[in-house]
Scaffold this active site. Structure first.
Site, PDB file in Angstrom:
ATOM      1  N   TYR A  85     -14.285   3.191  10.803  1.00 28.94           N
ATOM      2  CA  TYR A  85     -12.852   3.019  10.615  1.00 28.94           C
ATOM      3  C   TYR A  85     -12.217   3.725  11.972  1.00 28.94           C
ATOM      4  CZ  TYR A  85      -8.388   4.426   9.289  1.00 28.94           C
ATOM      5  OH  TYR A  85      -6.923   4.549   9.233  1.00 28.94           O
ATOM      6  N   GLY A  87       0.609  -1.107   0.104  1.00 28.39           N
ATOM      7  CA  GLY A  87      -0.173  -0.012  -0.013  1.00 28.39           C
ATOM      8  C   GLY A  87       0.974   1.446   0.071  1.00 28.39           C
ATOM      9  N   TYR A  88       0.277   2.479   0.162  1.00 34.13           N
ATOM     10  CA  TYR A  88       0.831   3.616   0.102  1.00 34.13           C
ATOM     11  C   TYR A  88       1.948   4.009   1.149  1.00 34.13           C
ATOM     12  CZ  TYR A  88       1.114   8.781   0.574  1.00 34.13           C
ATOM     13  OH  TYR A  88       1.467  10.110   0.847  1.00 34.13           O
ATOM     14  N   THR A 135      -7.108   9.984  13.992  1.00 31.90           N
ATOM     15  CA  THR A 135      -8.559   9.773  14.107  1.00 31.90           C
ATOM     16  C   THR A 135      -8.763   9.627  15.470  1.00 31.90           C
ATOM     17  OG1 THR A 135     -10.502   9.292  12.564  1.00 31.90           O
ATOM     18  CG2 THR A 135      -8.964   7.522  13.017  1.00 31.90           C
ATOM     19  N   SER A 149      -3.859   5.789  14.079  1.00 30.26           N
ATOM     20  CA  SER A 149      -4.099   7.207  13.422  1.00 30.26           C
ATOM     21  C   SER A 149      -4.611   8.424  14.516  1.00 30.26           C
ATOM     22  CB  SER A 149      -5.452   6.895  12.540  1.00 30.26           C
ATOM     23  OG  SER A 149      -5.882   8.240  12.003  1.00 30.26           O
ATOM     24  N   PHE A 196       0.510  -2.541   8.622  1.00 33.64           N
ATOM     25  CA  PHE A 196      -0.390  -1.674   7.990  1.00 33.64           C
ATOM     26  C   PHE A 196      -1.579  -2.071   7.536  1.00 33.64           C
ATOM     27  CE2 PHE A 196       4.178  -0.235   7.012  1.00 33.64           C
ATOM     28  CZ  PHE A 196       4.141   1.028   7.306  1.00 33.64           C
ATOM     29  N   LYS A 254      -9.584   1.575  14.716  1.00 32.27           N
ATOM     30  CA  LYS A 254      -8.441   1.701  15.115  1.00 32.27           C
ATOM     31  C   LYS A 254      -8.265   1.683  16.556  1.00 32.27           C
ATOM     32  CE  LYS A 254      -6.272   2.110  11.176  1.00 32.27           C
ATOM     33  NZ  LYS A 254      -5.296   0.872  10.883  1.00 32.27           N
ATOM     34  N   LEU A 290      -7.537  15.265   0.510  1.00 29.38           N
ATOM     35  CA  LEU A 290      -7.146  16.653  -0.095  1.00 29.38           C
ATOM     36  C   LEU A 290      -5.962  16.581  -0.994  1.00 29.38           C
ATOM     37  CD1 LEU A 290      -7.779  19.309  -0.049  1.00 29.38           C
ATOM     38  CD2 LEU A 290      -6.275  19.924   1.862  1.00 29.38           C
TER      39      LEU A 290
HETATM   40  P1  NAD Z   1      -3.515   1.474   1.740  1.00 25.99           P
HETATM   41  O1  NAD Z   1      -4.845   1.132   1.519  1.00 25.99           O
HETATM   42  O2  NAD Z   1      -2.664   2.085   0.706  1.00 25.99           O
HETATM   43  O3  NAD Z   1      -2.281   0.194   2.287  1.00 25.99           O
HETATM   44  C1  NAD Z   1      -3.247  -0.897   3.152  1.00 25.99           C
HETATM   45  C2  NAD Z   1      -2.828  -2.191   2.495  1.00 25.99           C
HETATM   46  O4  NAD Z   1      -3.398  -3.125   3.217  1.00 25.99           O
HETATM   47  C3  NAD Z   1      -3.246  -2.394   1.112  1.00 25.99           C
HETATM   48  O5  NAD Z   1      -2.188  -2.849   0.212  1.00 25.99           O
HETATM   49  C4  NAD Z   1      -4.241  -3.451   1.169  1.00 25.99           C
HETATM   50  O6  NAD Z   1      -4.295  -4.219   0.148  1.00 25.99           O
HETATM   51  C5  NAD Z   1      -3.768  -3.987   2.302  1.00 25.99           C
HETATM   52  N1  NAD Z   1      -4.868  -4.861   2.863  1.00 25.99           N
HETATM   53  C6  NAD Z   1      -5.980  -4.558   3.474  1.00 25.99           C
HETATM   54  N2  NAD Z   1      -6.640  -5.507   4.122  1.00 25.99           N
HETATM   55  C7  NAD Z   1      -5.945  -6.707   4.157  1.00 25.99           C
HETATM   56  C8  NAD Z   1      -6.020  -7.708   4.462  1.00 25.99           C
HETATM   57  N3  NAD Z   1      -7.329  -8.340   5.273  1.00 25.99           N
HETATM   58  N4  NAD Z   1      -4.977  -8.574   4.540  1.00 25.99           N
HETATM   59  C9  NAD Z   1      -3.971  -8.280   3.839  1.00 25.99           C
HETATM   60  N5  NAD Z   1      -3.728  -7.141   3.257  1.00 25.99           N
HETATM   61  C10 NAD Z   1      -4.627  -6.175   3.360  1.00 25.99           C
HETATM   62  O7  NAD Z   1      -3.517   2.469   3.135  1.00 25.99           O
HETATM   63  P2  NAD Z   1      -2.253   3.300   3.484  1.00 25.99           P
HETATM   64  O8  NAD Z   1      -2.658   4.818   3.117  1.00 25.99           O
HETATM   65  O9  NAD Z   1      -0.934   2.807   3.141  1.00 25.99           O
HETATM   66  O10 NAD Z   1      -2.333   3.072   5.321  1.00 25.99           O
HETATM   67  C11 NAD Z   1      -1.828   2.083   5.781  1.00 25.99           C
HETATM   68  C12 NAD Z   1      -2.356   2.045   7.356  1.00 25.99           C
HETATM   69  O11 NAD Z   1      -2.156   3.031   7.669  1.00 25.99           O
HETATM   70  C13 NAD Z   1      -3.807   1.425   7.384  1.00 25.99           C
HETATM   71  O12 NAD Z   1      -3.916   0.586   8.407  1.00 25.99           O
HETATM   72  C14 NAD Z   1      -4.322   3.005   7.535  1.00 25.99           C
HETATM   73  O13 NAD Z   1      -5.541   2.834   8.299  1.00 25.99           O
HETATM   74  C15 NAD Z   1      -3.329   3.657   8.499  1.00 25.99           C
HETATM   75  N6  NAD Z   1      -3.334   4.947   8.476  1.00 25.99           N
HETATM   76  C16 NAD Z   1      -3.217   5.608   7.236  1.00 25.99           C
HETATM   77  C17 NAD Z   1      -3.467   7.057   7.044  1.00 25.99           C
HETATM   78  C18 NAD Z   1      -3.431   7.799   5.795  1.00 25.99           C
HETATM   79  O14 NAD Z   1      -3.795   8.851   5.771  1.00 25.99           O
HETATM   80  N7  NAD Z   1      -2.947   7.147   4.518  1.00 25.99           N
HETATM   81  C19 NAD Z   1      -3.552   7.932   8.215  1.00 25.99           C
HETATM   82  C20 NAD Z   1      -3.594   7.243   9.508  1.00 25.99           C
HETATM   83  C21 NAD Z   1      -3.783   5.754   9.402  1.00 25.99           C
HETATM   84  C1  WQD Z   2      -8.059  17.161   5.052  1.00 26.89           C
HETATM   85  C2  WQD Z   2      -8.567  18.652   5.230  1.00 26.89           C
HETATM   86  C3  WQD Z   2     -11.018  18.519   4.641  1.00 26.89           C
HETATM   87  C4  WQD Z   2     -10.892  16.888   0.614  1.00 26.89           C
HETATM   88  C5  WQD Z   2      -8.349  11.652   7.008  1.00 26.89           C
HETATM   89  C6  WQD Z   2      -9.075  10.593   7.798  1.00 26.89           C
HETATM   90  C7  WQD Z   2      -8.085  10.107   8.618  1.00 26.89           C
HETATM   91  C8  WQD Z   2      -6.797   9.878   8.343  1.00 26.89           C
HETATM   92  C9  WQD Z   2      -6.152  10.841   7.495  1.00 26.89           C
HETATM   93  C10 WQD Z   2      -6.566   7.513   8.081  1.00 26.89           C
HETATM   94  C11 WQD Z   2      -9.939  18.603   5.813  1.00 26.89           C
HETATM   95  C12 WQD Z   2     -10.210  19.181   3.531  1.00 26.89           C
HETATM   96  C13 WQD Z   2     -10.491  17.321   1.768  1.00 26.89           C
HETATM   97  C14 WQD Z   2     -11.523  17.867  -0.130  1.00 26.89           C
HETATM   98  C15 WQD Z   2     -11.218  19.516   1.322  1.00 26.89           C
HETATM   99  N1  WQD Z   2      -6.615   8.882   7.780  1.00 26.89           N
HETATM  100  N2  WQD Z   2     -10.721  18.677   2.289  1.00 26.89           N
HETATM  101  N3  WQD Z   2     -11.771  19.037   0.115  1.00 26.89           N
HETATM  102  O1  WQD Z   2     -10.111  14.313   6.982  1.00 26.89           O
HETATM  103  O2  WQD Z   2      -8.107  15.227   8.040  1.00 26.89           O
HETATM  104  O3  WQD Z   2      -8.217  12.724   7.531  1.00 26.89           O
HETATM  105  O4  WQD Z   2      -7.275  11.180   6.490  1.00 26.89           O
HETATM  106  O5  WQD Z   2      -6.385   7.111   9.408  1.00 26.89           O
HETATM  107  O6  WQD Z   2      -8.764   9.155   9.644  1.00 26.89           O
HETATM  108  O7  WQD Z   2     -10.212  11.102   8.068  1.00 26.89           O
HETATM  109  O8  WQD Z   2      -7.838  14.369   5.673  1.00 26.89           O
HETATM  110  O9  WQD Z   2      -7.203  14.689   3.261  1.00 26.89           O
HETATM  111  O10 WQD Z   2      -9.543  13.956   3.860  1.00 26.89           O
HETATM  112  O11 WQD Z   2      -8.929  16.298   4.772  1.00 26.89           O
HETATM  113  O12 WQD Z   2     -11.509  20.806   1.594  1.00 26.89           O
HETATM  114  O13 WQD Z   2     -11.651  17.344  -1.293  1.00 26.89           O
HETATM  115  O14 WQD Z   2      -8.898  18.768   3.787  1.00 26.89           O
HETATM  116  O15 WQD Z   2     -12.190  19.143   4.964  1.00 26.89           O
HETATM  117  O16 WQD Z   2     -10.091  19.863   6.466  1.00 26.89           O
HETATM  118  P1  WQD Z   2      -8.741  14.219   7.173  1.00 26.89           P
HETATM  119  P2  WQD Z   2      -8.459  14.817   4.202  1.00 26.89           P
END
Ligand code: NAD
Ligand code: WQD
Length: 356
Positions: free
Chosen positions: A155, A17-18, A133, A131, A87, A159, A206
């Site tokens: 979601y 993933g990312y 969150t 997160s 992740f 977490k 965003l």
């Molecule tokens: P992502 O979706 O790009 O990566 C998650 C990976 O997990 C994917 O490759 C997906 O295929 C894999 N996956 C999902 N369910 C699975 C399962 N049951 N078994 C095996 N693989 C599985 O997301 P990301 O942005 O890389 O996020 C990674 C982690 O970080 C996630 O747990 C997400 O909740 C957490 N997180 C992400 C953000 C964010 O903004 N990107 C912020 C806070 C927390």
């Molecule tokens: C950022 C800001 C929006 C899109 C999310 C999840 C959080 C975590 C990270 C996993 C906010 C504004 C957004 C758009 C906008 N993920 N916005 N127009 O909501 O802070 O967090 O991602 O754990 O759980 O909720 O991130 O990038 O969606 O928004 O104005 O089209 O941008 O209102 O103020 P957020 P975001």
């Protein structure tokens, strides 16, 4: 680097993933040996291929689901892991509201199965993707790790539930070493432009939205609210470069290794890490409008936008207190908002359709 008495093979769940793909590169550069376990439900094999090319070595990849205990057992039986970076999980807030059972089953159910198999094979070190969150709408800013936790969507609840499970596990059995990294808002991409965030369909977040407006795939950004009590009325977030975030994982693993080896040497001081939540952010806030303007400054592309109503569930401001990461892990984010815009843009123009 750890001496030869330490195991340093790491299982990276969700490593395609990312965040996982960037962390794989950082782990490799820091000398860790990695195996990726991912069911590719939200990622592609191409990400793994590109990481392999970037590190000049084929990554060991197992396609599998963390809810598949049998496959996990086979993987743990055939490797000697020091620990797991976890992740794997589903992350779309809106989808979680529509499909709560899927989110609880995948994220919480999957983590329980992973922990059970880890226990069977006596692998007791885990770095979990939590997160910001979990803090919901904070009472005070910056947010430190002792702030109250409260979530309103499935979601976020998943977490939080996993954090509670990890806490209970550490209380019940003091041989576990469990770090929950609470990420703020990761954006940006690898400086090569070869790996980055590849959202399905129209982005919810965003930065991918801004990039797709800039490249002409989307017409106009909707800015959700301009009446928040912030610097310019738009929401404020702690955006952190994905490369810095990846380094935070290396620092967390190094910390676990140091703690475990010093406890082994000094038996009288025998104490595991237990459950340790740590924020990964920059410590500063940037508003939505500030990010849009920075993106234009760096890329020369105008982003057309309109103000619309606030998005349900959004909060005004959120940024991290980063002292714990600094003092315990010796880690601090280095890259700027400009770096984040530059690298997101490079990834976007080189890969207008993501990995497809
Ligand atoms: P992502 O979706 O790009 O990566 C998650 C990976 O997990 C994917 O490759 C997906 O295929 C894999 N996956 C999902 N369910 C699975 C399962 N049951 N078994 C095996 N693989 C599985 O997301 P990301 O942005 O890389 O996020 C990674 C982690 O970080 C996630 O747990 C997400 O909740 C957490 N997180 C992400 C953000 C964010 O903004 N990107 C912020 C806070 C927390
Ligand atoms: C950022 C800001 C929006 C899109 C999310 C999840 C959080 C975590 C990270 C996993 C906010 C504004 C957004 C758009 C906008 N993920 N916005 N127009 O909501 O802070 O967090 O991602 O754990 O759980 O909720 O991130 O990038 O969606 O928004 O104005 O089209 O941008 O209102 O103020 P957020 P975001």
């Amino acid at each position: 680097m750890p001496e030869n008495f330490m195991k340093n093979k790491i299982l990276v769940t969700g490593g395609a993933g990312y965040l996982g793909s960037h962390t794989c590169i950082a782990l490799h550069e820091a000398g860790y040996d990695i195996a990726v376990y991912d069911n590719l439900s939200n990622s592609s094999r191409e990400a793994i291929n590109r990481v392999s090319t970037l590190i000049g070595q084929k990554i060991e990849f197992i396609e599998g689901d963390i809810r598949d205990a049998e496959l996990l057992r086979q993987v743990f039986a055939s490797h000697e892991f020091f620990g797991v970076i976890h992740f794997a999980g589903l992350k779309a807030v809106g989808e979680s509201v529509v499909k709560p059972l899927l989110y609880y089953n995948n994220n919480v159910g999957g983590t329980i199965i992973l922990l059970e198999v880890m226990a069977e094979y006596d692998v007791k070190s885990l770095v979990f993707s939590s997160s910001a969150t979990v803090y919901g709408d904070p009472d005070t800013l910056p947010i430190d790790e002792s702030s109250k936790r409260f979530c309103t969507n499935p979601y976020g609840q998943s977490k939080l539930a996993i954090e509670y499970i990890l806490e209970d596990l550490a209380k019940a059995d003091n041989s576990w070493n469990l770090i929950a990294l609470r990420y703020f808002n990761p954006i940006g991409a690898h400086s090569s432009g070869q790996i980055g965030e590849d959202p399905n369909g129209i982005p919810n977040n965003l930065m991918p939205y801004i990039s797709q407006v800039a490249v002409g795939k989307l017409e106009k950004l909707s800015i959700f609210g301009n009446d928040y009590p912030t610097v310019d009325g738009t929401g404020v977030r702690d955006f952190i470069h994905v490369t810095d975030l990846a380094q935070g994982h290396v620092a967390a693993l190094d910390y676990l290794e140091q703690q475990i080896s010093s406890n082994k040497i000094n038996i009288s001081k025998k104490k595991s890490v237990g459950f340790l939540p740590i924020n990964l952010g920059t410590g500063g806030g940037t508003s939505v409008l500030e990010l849009v303007n920075a993106f234009t400054e760096v890329t020369g592309r105008d982003i057309s936008y309109q103000f619309t109503d606030r998005r349900l569930g959004d909060i005004a401001s959120c940024y991290a207190d980063i002292d714990k990461a600094k003092f315990l892990l010796g880690w601090k984010a280095k890259l700027s908002i400009h770096d984040m815009c530059q690298d997101s843009w490079r990834w976007q123009i080189l890969n207008p359709n993501g990995y497809d």
